[in-house]
Design an enzyme around this catalytic site. Structure first.
Site, PDB file in Angstrom:
ATOM      1  N   HIS A  59       0.906  -1.155   0.000  1.00 61.82           N
ATOM      2  CA  HIS A  59       0.000   0.000   0.000  1.00 61.82           C
ATOM      3  C   HIS A  59       0.938   1.196   0.000  1.00 61.82           C
ATOM      4  O   HIS A  59       1.364   1.662   1.068  1.00 61.82           O
ATOM      5  CB  HIS A  59      -0.887   0.024   1.239  1.00 61.82           C
ATOM      6  N   ARG A  83      -5.224   1.898  12.298  1.00 60.86           N
ATOM      7  CA  ARG A  83      -5.911   2.198  11.052  1.00 60.86           C
ATOM      8  C   ARG A  83      -6.548   3.589  11.107  1.00 60.86           C
ATOM      9  O   ARG A  83      -6.567   4.305  10.110  1.00 60.86           O
ATOM     10  CB  ARG A  83      -6.981   1.129  10.772  1.00 60.86           C
ATOM     11  N   HIS A 208     -10.995  -6.286  -1.514  1.00 52.66           N
ATOM     12  CA  HIS A 208     -10.191  -5.926  -0.341  1.00 52.66           C
ATOM     13  C   HIS A 208     -10.139  -7.002   0.733  1.00 52.66           C
ATOM     14  O   HIS A 208      -9.086  -7.358   1.234  1.00 52.66           O
ATOM     15  CB  HIS A 208     -10.722  -4.621   0.273  1.00 52.66           C
ATOM     16  N   ARG A 211     -14.767  -8.837   4.603  1.00 48.46           N
ATOM     17  CA  ARG A 211     -15.619  -7.882   5.322  1.00 48.46           C
ATOM     18  C   ARG A 211     -15.995  -6.696   4.433  1.00 48.46           C
ATOM     19  O   ARG A 211     -17.028  -6.082   4.617  1.00 48.46           O
ATOM     20  CB  ARG A 211     -14.960  -7.403   6.615  1.00 48.46           C
ATOM     21  N   HIS A 270      -1.779 -12.365   4.122  1.00 46.37           N
ATOM     22  CA  HIS A 270      -1.665 -12.655   5.558  1.00 46.37           C
ATOM     23  C   HIS A 270      -2.045 -14.116   5.864  1.00 46.37           C
ATOM     24  O   HIS A 270      -1.185 -14.893   6.213  1.00 46.37           O
ATOM     25  CB  HIS A 270      -2.471 -11.699   6.447  1.00 46.37           C
ATOM     26  N   ASP A 321       3.879  -4.442   2.559  1.00 49.58           N
ATOM     27  CA  ASP A 321       2.571  -4.031   3.060  1.00 49.58           C
ATOM     28  C   ASP A 321       2.527  -2.570   3.527  1.00 49.58           C
ATOM     29  O   ASP A 321       2.426  -1.670   2.713  1.00 49.58           O
ATOM     30  CB  ASP A 321       2.165  -5.017   4.176  1.00 49.58           C
TER      31      ASP A 321
END
Ligand SMILES: [Zn+2]
Length: 454
Positions: A59, A83, A208, A211, A270, A321
Protein backbone atom coordinates in the site's frame (compact mmCIF):
# COMPACT_ATOMS: atom_id res chain seq x y z
CA UNK A 1 21.18 -9.36 -27.80
CA UNK A 2 23.25 -8.08 -24.92
CA UNK A 3 25.77 -9.78 -22.66
CA UNK A 4 25.87 -9.61 -18.89
CA UNK A 5 28.74 -11.20 -17.02
CA UNK A 6 28.64 -12.11 -13.32
CA UNK A 7 31.49 -13.33 -11.09
CA UNK A 8 29.01 -15.85 -9.70
CA UNK A 9 25.30 -16.57 -9.96
CA UNK A 10 22.64 -18.79 -8.45
CA UNK A 11 21.23 -20.81 -11.37
CA UNK A 12 18.36 -23.31 -11.11
CA UNK A 13 20.92 -26.15 -10.82
CA UNK A 14 22.97 -24.38 -8.17
CA UNK A 15 25.74 -21.83 -7.83
CA UNK A 16 28.12 -21.25 -10.72
CA UNK A 17 31.10 -18.98 -11.40
CA UNK A 18 31.91 -16.74 -14.36
CA UNK A 19 28.34 -16.76 -15.62
CA UNK A 20 27.49 -15.17 -18.97
CA UNK A 21 23.83 -14.22 -19.29
CA UNK A 22 22.62 -13.18 -22.73
CA UNK A 23 19.36 -11.30 -23.09
CA UNK A 24 17.14 -10.36 -26.00
CA UNK A 25 15.79 -6.91 -26.85
CA UNK A 26 12.93 -7.21 -24.36
CA UNK A 27 15.29 -8.14 -21.55
CA UNK A 28 14.40 -11.84 -21.53
CA UNK A 29 17.16 -14.33 -20.76
CA UNK A 30 18.29 -16.25 -23.84
CA UNK A 31 21.02 -18.28 -22.13
CA UNK A 32 22.96 -18.50 -18.87
CA UNK A 33 26.36 -20.15 -19.29
CA UNK A 34 28.66 -21.00 -16.37
CA UNK A 35 32.49 -20.98 -16.60
CA UNK A 36 32.32 -18.68 -19.60
CA UNK A 37 34.88 -16.21 -20.91
CA UNK A 38 33.83 -12.58 -20.58
CA UNK A 39 33.15 -11.13 -24.06
CA UNK A 40 34.65 -7.70 -24.76
CA UNK A 41 31.20 -6.09 -25.11
CA UNK A 42 29.74 -7.56 -21.89
CA UNK A 43 28.54 -5.44 -19.00
CA UNK A 44 30.48 -6.85 -16.08
CA UNK A 45 29.27 -7.27 -12.47
CA UNK A 46 31.76 -8.23 -9.77
CA UNK A 47 29.25 -9.67 -7.26
CA UNK A 48 26.93 -12.65 -6.96
CA UNK A 49 23.74 -12.57 -9.04
CA UNK A 50 20.43 -13.98 -7.85
CA UNK A 51 16.99 -13.62 -9.38
CA UNK A 52 15.10 -10.78 -7.73
CA UNK A 53 12.19 -11.18 -5.33
CA UNK A 54 8.84 -9.57 -6.09
CA UNK A 55 7.19 -7.58 -3.31
CA UNK A 56 3.71 -9.05 -3.51
CA UNK A 57 1.86 -6.69 -1.19
CA UNK A 58 2.17 -2.91 -1.10
CA UNK A 59 0.00 0.00 0.00
CA UNK A 60 2.38 2.66 -1.32
CA UNK A 61 0.61 5.61 0.33
CA UNK A 62 1.27 4.11 3.77
CA UNK A 63 5.01 4.72 3.24
CA UNK A 64 4.21 8.34 4.16
CA UNK A 65 3.32 7.40 7.75
CA UNK A 66 5.82 4.59 8.39
CA UNK A 67 6.84 4.76 12.04
CA UNK A 68 4.13 7.27 12.96
CA UNK A 69 1.78 4.96 14.84
CA UNK A 70 4.26 4.13 17.59
CA UNK A 71 3.11 6.58 20.27
CA UNK A 72 0.74 4.86 22.68
CA UNK A 73 -2.85 6.03 22.81
CA UNK A 74 -5.40 5.70 25.56
CA UNK A 75 -6.30 2.12 26.33
CA UNK A 76 -5.07 -0.77 24.26
CA UNK A 77 -3.61 -0.05 20.81
CA UNK A 78 -4.37 -2.49 18.01
CA UNK A 79 -4.58 -2.81 14.26
CA UNK A 80 -7.89 -0.95 14.44
CA UNK A 81 -6.50 2.08 16.34
CA UNK A 82 -3.49 2.19 13.96
CA UNK A 83 -5.91 2.20 11.05
CA UNK A 84 -7.62 5.34 12.40
CA UNK A 85 -4.22 7.11 12.56
CA UNK A 86 -3.53 6.02 8.99
CA UNK A 87 -6.92 7.18 7.67
CA UNK A 88 -6.52 10.63 9.25
CA UNK A 89 -2.98 11.18 8.01
CA UNK A 90 -3.86 10.22 4.46
CA UNK A 91 -6.99 12.32 4.21
CA UNK A 92 -5.14 15.14 2.49
CA UNK A 93 -3.13 13.14 -0.06
CA UNK A 94 -3.77 14.27 -3.66
CA UNK A 95 -2.58 12.55 -6.87
CA UNK A 96 0.71 14.51 -7.02
CA UNK A 97 1.43 13.65 -3.39
CA UNK A 98 0.64 10.00 -3.93
CA UNK A 99 2.95 9.79 -6.94
CA UNK A 100 5.80 11.41 -4.98
CA UNK A 101 5.38 9.01 -2.06
CA UNK A 102 5.12 5.95 -4.30
CA UNK A 103 8.21 6.92 -6.34
CA UNK A 104 10.28 7.17 -3.15
CA UNK A 105 9.01 3.80 -1.96
CA UNK A 106 9.71 2.14 -5.30
CA UNK A 107 13.31 3.38 -5.38
CA UNK A 108 13.79 2.10 -1.82
CA UNK A 109 12.28 -1.24 -2.81
CA UNK A 110 14.61 -1.60 -5.81
CA UNK A 111 17.70 -0.72 -3.78
CA UNK A 112 16.74 -3.31 -1.18
CA UNK A 113 16.48 -6.04 -3.83
CA UNK A 114 12.80 -6.16 -4.76
CA UNK A 115 12.42 -6.42 -8.54
CA UNK A 116 8.64 -6.01 -8.89
CA UNK A 117 5.82 -4.75 -6.73
CA UNK A 118 2.16 -5.65 -6.44
CA UNK A 119 0.30 -2.46 -5.60
CA UNK A 120 -2.88 -3.31 -3.67
CA UNK A 121 -4.27 0.07 -4.43
CA UNK A 122 -7.37 1.39 -2.68
CA UNK A 123 -6.93 5.17 -2.51
CA UNK A 124 -9.04 5.87 -5.62
CA UNK A 125 -11.16 8.99 -5.13
CA UNK A 126 -10.82 12.67 -4.40
CA UNK A 127 -10.73 13.94 -0.82
CA UNK A 128 -14.50 14.41 -0.62
CA UNK A 129 -15.08 10.89 -1.91
CA UNK A 130 -16.15 11.91 -5.43
CA UNK A 131 -14.53 10.21 -8.43
CA UNK A 132 -11.75 12.02 -10.29
CA UNK A 133 -12.53 12.99 -13.91
CA UNK A 134 -10.50 9.93 -14.89
CA UNK A 135 -11.61 7.15 -12.51
CA UNK A 136 -8.11 5.65 -12.76
CA UNK A 137 -6.30 8.90 -11.86
CA UNK A 138 -4.63 7.48 -8.74
CA UNK A 139 -3.80 4.17 -10.46
CA UNK A 140 -2.10 6.08 -13.29
CA UNK A 141 -0.01 7.79 -10.63
CA UNK A 142 1.12 4.44 -9.23
CA UNK A 143 2.24 3.36 -12.70
CA UNK A 144 3.94 6.72 -13.32
CA UNK A 145 5.86 6.36 -10.04
CA UNK A 146 6.87 2.80 -10.89
CA UNK A 147 8.09 3.93 -14.32
CA UNK A 148 10.04 6.83 -12.78
CA UNK A 149 11.78 4.32 -10.51
CA UNK A 150 12.08 1.60 -13.17
CA UNK A 151 10.26 -0.99 -11.06
CA UNK A 152 7.81 -3.40 -12.75
CA UNK A 153 4.36 -3.08 -11.18
CA UNK A 154 1.34 -5.32 -10.85
CA UNK A 155 -1.61 -3.04 -10.41
CA UNK A 156 -4.32 -4.50 -8.20
CA UNK A 157 -7.20 -2.03 -8.07
CA UNK A 158 -9.06 -2.68 -4.85
CA UNK A 159 -12.77 -3.29 -4.66
CA UNK A 160 -13.92 -1.86 -1.33
CA UNK A 161 -17.66 -1.74 -0.85
CA UNK A 162 -18.61 -2.05 2.83
CA UNK A 163 -17.07 -1.38 6.21
CA UNK A 164 -17.93 -4.71 7.77
CA UNK A 165 -19.50 -8.14 7.37
CA UNK A 166 -23.17 -7.85 6.58
CA UNK A 167 -22.68 -4.92 4.19
CA UNK A 168 -22.30 -2.20 6.86
CA UNK A 169 -22.04 1.19 5.08
CA UNK A 170 -18.54 2.66 4.67
CA UNK A 171 -17.27 5.08 7.31
CA UNK A 172 -16.26 8.69 6.53
CA UNK A 173 -12.59 7.63 6.67
CA UNK A 174 -13.24 5.13 3.88
CA UNK A 175 -14.94 7.51 1.42
CA UNK A 176 -11.93 7.59 -0.91
CA UNK A 177 -11.89 3.80 -1.34
CA UNK A 178 -15.47 2.90 -2.24
CA UNK A 179 -16.81 1.36 -5.46
CA UNK A 180 -19.97 -0.45 -6.45
CA UNK A 181 -19.76 -3.16 -9.10
CA UNK A 182 -20.35 -0.77 -12.03
CA UNK A 183 -17.78 1.74 -10.80
CA UNK A 184 -15.21 -1.01 -10.37
CA UNK A 185 -15.90 -2.26 -13.90
CA UNK A 186 -15.23 1.23 -15.25
CA UNK A 187 -11.93 1.30 -13.38
CA UNK A 188 -10.71 -2.10 -14.58
CA UNK A 189 -11.80 -1.36 -18.17
CA UNK A 190 -9.88 1.93 -18.12
CA UNK A 191 -6.78 0.17 -16.80
CA UNK A 192 -6.94 -2.60 -19.38
CA UNK A 193 -7.13 -0.01 -22.17
CA UNK A 194 -4.21 1.95 -20.76
CA UNK A 195 -1.82 -0.85 -19.78
CA UNK A 196 -2.92 -4.12 -21.42
CA UNK A 197 0.10 -5.66 -23.12
CA UNK A 198 2.68 -3.42 -21.38
CA UNK A 199 5.94 -5.15 -20.60
CA UNK A 200 6.38 -3.41 -17.23
CA UNK A 201 2.76 -3.53 -15.97
CA UNK A 202 0.56 -6.48 -15.06
CA UNK A 203 -3.10 -6.10 -14.18
CA UNK A 204 -5.10 -8.02 -11.62
CA UNK A 205 -7.81 -7.28 -9.08
CA UNK A 206 -7.99 -7.07 -5.31
CA UNK A 207 -11.31 -7.57 -3.59
CA UNK A 208 -10.19 -5.93 -0.34
CA UNK A 209 -11.40 -8.54 2.14
CA UNK A 210 -14.45 -10.62 2.97
CA UNK A 211 -15.62 -7.88 5.32
CA UNK A 212 -15.37 -5.16 2.62
CA UNK A 213 -16.93 -7.12 -0.28
CA UNK A 214 -20.25 -8.96 0.13
CA UNK A 215 -20.30 -12.52 -1.23
CA UNK A 216 -22.50 -11.82 -4.26
CA UNK A 217 -20.39 -8.89 -5.43
CA UNK A 218 -17.20 -10.90 -4.89
CA UNK A 219 -18.49 -13.73 -7.08
CA UNK A 220 -19.59 -11.29 -9.83
CA UNK A 221 -16.25 -9.49 -9.78
CA UNK A 222 -14.22 -12.68 -9.96
CA UNK A 223 -16.38 -13.91 -12.85
CA UNK A 224 -16.01 -10.58 -14.69
CA UNK A 225 -12.18 -10.73 -14.49
CA UNK A 226 -11.15 -14.09 -15.91
CA UNK A 227 -7.46 -13.24 -16.20
CA UNK A 228 -4.67 -11.95 -13.99
CA UNK A 229 -3.89 -12.28 -10.31
CA UNK A 230 -6.58 -11.99 -7.60
CA UNK A 231 -5.37 -10.80 -4.21
CA UNK A 232 -7.44 -10.56 -1.03
CA UNK A 233 -6.68 -9.73 2.61
CA UNK A 234 -7.79 -12.64 4.73
CA UNK A 235 -7.64 -13.86 8.33
CA UNK A 236 -5.21 -11.15 9.39
CA UNK A 237 -6.95 -10.35 12.66
CA UNK A 238 -8.67 -12.48 15.28
CA UNK A 239 -11.60 -10.05 15.31
CA UNK A 240 -12.05 -10.66 11.58
CA UNK A 241 -12.24 -14.41 12.22
CA UNK A 242 -14.81 -13.87 14.99
CA UNK A 243 -16.91 -11.52 12.83
CA UNK A 244 -16.83 -13.96 9.92
CA UNK A 245 -17.91 -16.80 12.21
CA UNK A 246 -20.74 -14.63 13.52
CA UNK A 247 -22.00 -13.57 10.07
CA UNK A 248 -21.14 -16.50 7.81
CA UNK A 249 -20.88 -19.31 10.33
CA UNK A 250 -17.48 -20.21 8.90
CA UNK A 251 -13.91 -19.03 9.34
CA UNK A 252 -12.65 -16.60 6.63
CA UNK A 253 -10.31 -18.95 4.75
CA UNK A 254 -12.79 -21.80 5.02
CA UNK A 255 -15.53 -19.51 3.68
CA UNK A 256 -13.40 -18.25 0.79
CA UNK A 257 -12.38 -21.75 -0.27
CA UNK A 258 -15.99 -22.94 -0.10
CA UNK A 259 -17.41 -20.06 -2.13
CA UNK A 260 -14.70 -19.03 -4.66
CA UNK A 261 -12.67 -20.92 -7.27
CA UNK A 262 -9.38 -20.40 -5.42
CA UNK A 263 -6.43 -21.57 -7.51
CA UNK A 264 -2.98 -20.43 -8.63
CA UNK A 265 -4.30 -17.00 -9.67
CA UNK A 266 -5.10 -16.20 -6.06
CA UNK A 267 -2.89 -14.64 -3.43
CA UNK A 268 -4.22 -14.81 0.13
CA UNK A 269 -2.67 -11.87 1.95
CA UNK A 270 -1.67 -12.65 5.56
CA UNK A 271 -3.78 -15.81 6.08
CA UNK A 272 -2.43 -15.61 9.62
CA UNK A 273 -5.25 -17.27 11.48
CA UNK A 274 -5.88 -20.64 9.82
CA UNK A 275 -6.67 -24.03 11.25
CA UNK A 276 -4.50 -26.97 10.10
CA UNK A 277 -7.31 -28.03 7.76
CA UNK A 278 -7.54 -24.55 6.22
CA UNK A 279 -3.75 -24.41 5.74
CA UNK A 280 -3.77 -27.81 4.05
CA UNK A 281 -6.58 -26.72 1.73
CA UNK A 282 -4.79 -23.47 0.76
CA UNK A 283 -1.58 -25.44 0.09
CA UNK A 284 -3.51 -27.88 -2.11
CA UNK A 285 -5.24 -25.06 -4.03
CA UNK A 286 -1.98 -23.77 -5.56
CA UNK A 287 -2.70 -20.25 -4.27
CA UNK A 288 0.11 -18.15 -2.83
CA UNK A 289 0.04 -17.05 0.81
CA UNK A 290 1.14 -13.40 0.82
CA UNK A 291 3.16 -13.01 4.01
CA UNK A 292 4.15 -9.62 5.40
CA UNK A 293 6.03 -10.51 8.60
CA UNK A 294 7.29 -7.03 9.59
CA UNK A 295 3.87 -5.41 9.17
CA UNK A 296 2.16 -8.37 10.88
CA UNK A 297 4.61 -7.95 13.79
CA UNK A 298 4.15 -4.17 13.85
CA UNK A 299 0.36 -4.49 13.97
CA UNK A 300 0.32 -7.38 16.44
CA UNK A 301 -1.48 -9.66 13.98
CA UNK A 302 0.00 -13.00 15.03
CA UNK A 303 2.38 -15.64 13.64
CA UNK A 304 1.76 -17.43 10.36
CA UNK A 305 2.25 -21.18 10.91
CA UNK A 306 4.99 -21.31 8.27
CA UNK A 307 6.56 -24.65 9.19
CA UNK A 308 3.45 -26.76 8.78
CA UNK A 309 2.25 -24.82 5.72
CA UNK A 310 5.59 -25.21 3.96
CA UNK A 311 5.80 -28.90 4.92
CA UNK A 312 2.55 -29.35 2.97
CA UNK A 313 4.13 -27.73 -0.09
CA UNK A 314 2.23 -24.46 0.37
CA UNK A 315 3.32 -21.62 -1.90
CA UNK A 316 4.13 -18.24 -0.41
CA UNK A 317 5.85 -14.95 -1.06
CA UNK A 318 6.57 -11.74 0.82
CA UNK A 319 5.34 -8.19 0.83
CA UNK A 320 6.24 -5.09 2.78
CA UNK A 321 2.57 -4.03 3.06
CA UNK A 322 2.58 -0.93 5.35
CA UNK A 323 6.30 -0.34 4.59
CA UNK A 324 7.35 -0.17 8.21
CA UNK A 325 10.35 -1.91 6.65
CA UNK A 326 11.24 -2.15 2.94
CA UNK A 327 13.59 -5.10 2.69
CA UNK A 328 13.10 -8.61 1.35
CA UNK A 329 15.66 -10.03 3.74
CA UNK A 330 14.05 -8.47 6.80
CA UNK A 331 10.73 -10.09 5.83
CA UNK A 332 12.43 -13.47 5.36
CA UNK A 333 14.38 -13.17 8.59
CA UNK A 334 11.25 -12.36 10.58
CA UNK A 335 9.43 -15.30 9.05
CA UNK A 336 12.19 -17.66 10.19
CA UNK A 337 12.58 -15.94 13.57
CA UNK A 338 8.83 -16.18 14.19
CA UNK A 339 9.10 -19.92 13.55
CA UNK A 340 12.11 -20.17 15.90
CA UNK A 341 10.44 -18.17 18.66
CA UNK A 342 7.32 -20.31 18.58
CA UNK A 343 9.09 -23.69 18.20
CA UNK A 344 12.21 -23.23 20.34
CA UNK A 345 14.35 -24.57 17.47
CA UNK A 346 16.72 -23.11 14.85
CA UNK A 347 16.81 -23.41 11.03
CA UNK A 348 13.11 -24.30 11.20
CA UNK A 349 12.24 -23.42 7.59
CA UNK A 350 15.37 -24.87 5.95
CA UNK A 351 13.23 -27.78 4.77
CA UNK A 352 15.54 -30.67 5.69
CA UNK A 353 18.95 -31.41 7.16
CA UNK A 354 22.17 -29.79 5.95
CA UNK A 355 20.34 -27.14 3.96
CA UNK A 356 20.80 -23.39 3.93
CA UNK A 357 17.80 -21.70 5.55
CA UNK A 358 18.12 -18.59 3.38
CA UNK A 359 18.38 -20.66 0.19
CA UNK A 360 15.02 -22.23 0.92
CA UNK A 361 13.46 -18.91 1.91
CA UNK A 362 14.83 -16.99 -1.08
CA UNK A 363 13.85 -19.66 -3.63
CA UNK A 364 10.31 -19.97 -2.28
CA UNK A 365 9.89 -16.17 -2.17
CA UNK A 366 11.23 -15.81 -5.73
CA UNK A 367 8.74 -18.39 -7.03
CA UNK A 368 5.78 -17.18 -4.98
CA UNK A 369 6.47 -13.54 -5.86
CA UNK A 370 6.63 -14.33 -9.59
CA UNK A 371 3.38 -16.29 -9.43
CA UNK A 372 1.50 -13.68 -7.43
CA UNK A 373 2.60 -10.72 -9.57
CA UNK A 374 2.31 -12.43 -12.94
CA UNK A 375 5.82 -11.45 -14.03
CA UNK A 376 7.77 -14.28 -15.66
CA UNK A 377 10.78 -14.10 -13.39
CA UNK A 378 12.19 -15.61 -10.20
CA UNK A 379 14.98 -17.76 -11.69
CA UNK A 380 17.98 -17.10 -13.91
CA UNK A 381 16.76 -19.30 -16.74
CA UNK A 382 16.09 -19.02 -20.47
CA UNK A 383 12.77 -17.42 -21.35
CA UNK A 384 12.40 -15.51 -18.08
CA UNK A 385 12.93 -11.80 -17.47
CA UNK A 386 16.44 -10.73 -16.48
CA UNK A 387 15.22 -9.11 -13.23
CA UNK A 388 18.28 -9.70 -11.08
CA UNK A 389 19.98 -8.60 -7.88
CA UNK A 390 23.75 -8.54 -7.49
CA UNK A 391 25.07 -9.00 -3.94
CA UNK A 392 28.10 -7.01 -2.83
CA UNK A 393 30.64 -9.78 -2.28
CA UNK A 394 33.28 -7.14 -1.42
CA UNK A 395 31.39 -6.14 1.70
CA UNK A 396 33.01 -7.26 5.01
CA UNK A 397 29.77 -9.01 6.06
CA UNK A 398 30.08 -11.32 3.05
CA UNK A 399 33.85 -11.80 3.24
CA UNK A 400 35.08 -15.33 2.51
CA UNK A 401 31.55 -16.55 1.72
CA UNK A 402 30.42 -18.38 -1.37
CA UNK A 403 27.23 -19.91 -2.68
CA UNK A 404 24.42 -20.39 -0.19
CA UNK A 405 26.55 -18.85 2.59
CA UNK A 406 26.14 -15.56 0.70
CA UNK A 407 22.35 -15.91 0.95
CA UNK A 408 22.55 -16.77 4.66
CA UNK A 409 24.81 -13.75 5.21
CA UNK A 410 22.52 -11.46 3.19
CA UNK A 411 19.43 -12.65 5.04
CA UNK A 412 20.59 -13.02 8.62
CA UNK A 413 23.75 -10.94 9.17
CA UNK A 414 22.65 -7.53 10.32
CA UNK A 415 20.94 -4.57 8.72
CA UNK A 416 23.56 -3.24 6.32
CA UNK A 417 22.17 -3.32 2.77
CA UNK A 418 24.19 -5.86 0.81
CA UNK A 419 22.64 -5.33 -2.63
CA UNK A 420 25.00 -3.52 -4.98
CA UNK A 421 23.30 -3.65 -8.37
CA UNK A 422 19.74 -4.31 -9.53
CA UNK A 423 18.83 -5.16 -13.11
CA UNK A 424 15.36 -4.91 -14.56
CA UNK A 425 14.82 -6.58 -17.94
CA UNK A 426 18.60 -6.80 -18.29
CA UNK A 427 19.26 -3.10 -17.60
CA UNK A 428 20.99 -1.87 -14.46
CA UNK A 429 18.58 0.48 -12.67
CA UNK A 430 20.68 0.50 -9.50
CA UNK A 431 24.45 0.53 -10.03
CA UNK A 432 26.98 0.53 -7.17
CA UNK A 433 24.09 1.11 -4.71
CA UNK A 434 22.92 4.23 -6.55
CA UNK A 435 19.69 4.92 -8.38
CA UNK A 436 20.31 7.71 -10.90
CA UNK A 437 17.21 9.68 -9.80
CA UNK A 438 17.27 8.99 -6.07
CA UNK A 439 18.11 12.53 -4.90
CA UNK A 440 15.46 14.19 -7.04
CA UNK A 441 12.83 11.62 -5.96
CA UNK A 442 13.76 11.93 -2.26
CA UNK A 443 13.60 15.75 -2.43
CA UNK A 444 10.12 15.62 -3.87
CA UNK A 445 9.09 13.07 -1.23
CA UNK A 446 10.39 15.23 1.64
CA UNK A 447 8.61 18.33 0.34
CA UNK A 448 5.40 16.33 0.00
CA UNK A 449 5.61 15.02 3.56
CA UNK A 450 6.34 18.50 4.83
CA UNK A 451 3.06 19.62 3.31
CA UNK A 452 1.01 16.56 4.31
CA UNK A 453 2.23 16.07 7.83
CA UNK A 454 3.90 19.35 8.77
ZN1 LIG B 1 -2.59 -4.93 3.17
Amino acid sequence: MSNLFFASAMLPDGWAEDVLVTTDQRGRIVSATPNAACPADAERFAGAAVAGIANLHSHAHQRAIAGMGECSGEGSDSFWSWREVMYRALDRMDPEDFEAVAAQLYVEALKAGFTAIAEFHYLHHDRDGSAYADPAEMSHRAVAAARTAGLPITLLPVLYNASGFGGTPPTAGQRRFIHDGAGFDRLTTTLRRAYGGSDDVRLGIAPHSLRAVPDGLLAETVAANPQGPIHIHIAEQRKEVEDCLAHRNRRPVEHLLDTQPVDGRWCLIHATHMTAAEAAAVAASGAVAGLCPTTEANLGDGFFAAESYMARGGRWGIGSDSHISVSPVEELRWLEYGARLTSGRRTVLAGGSRRSTARRLVEDAQAGGAQATGFESGRIAAGLRADLVVLDTDHPLLAARKGDALLDGWTFAGNTPLVRDVLIAGRAVVRDRRHPREEEIADRFKKTLGRLLG
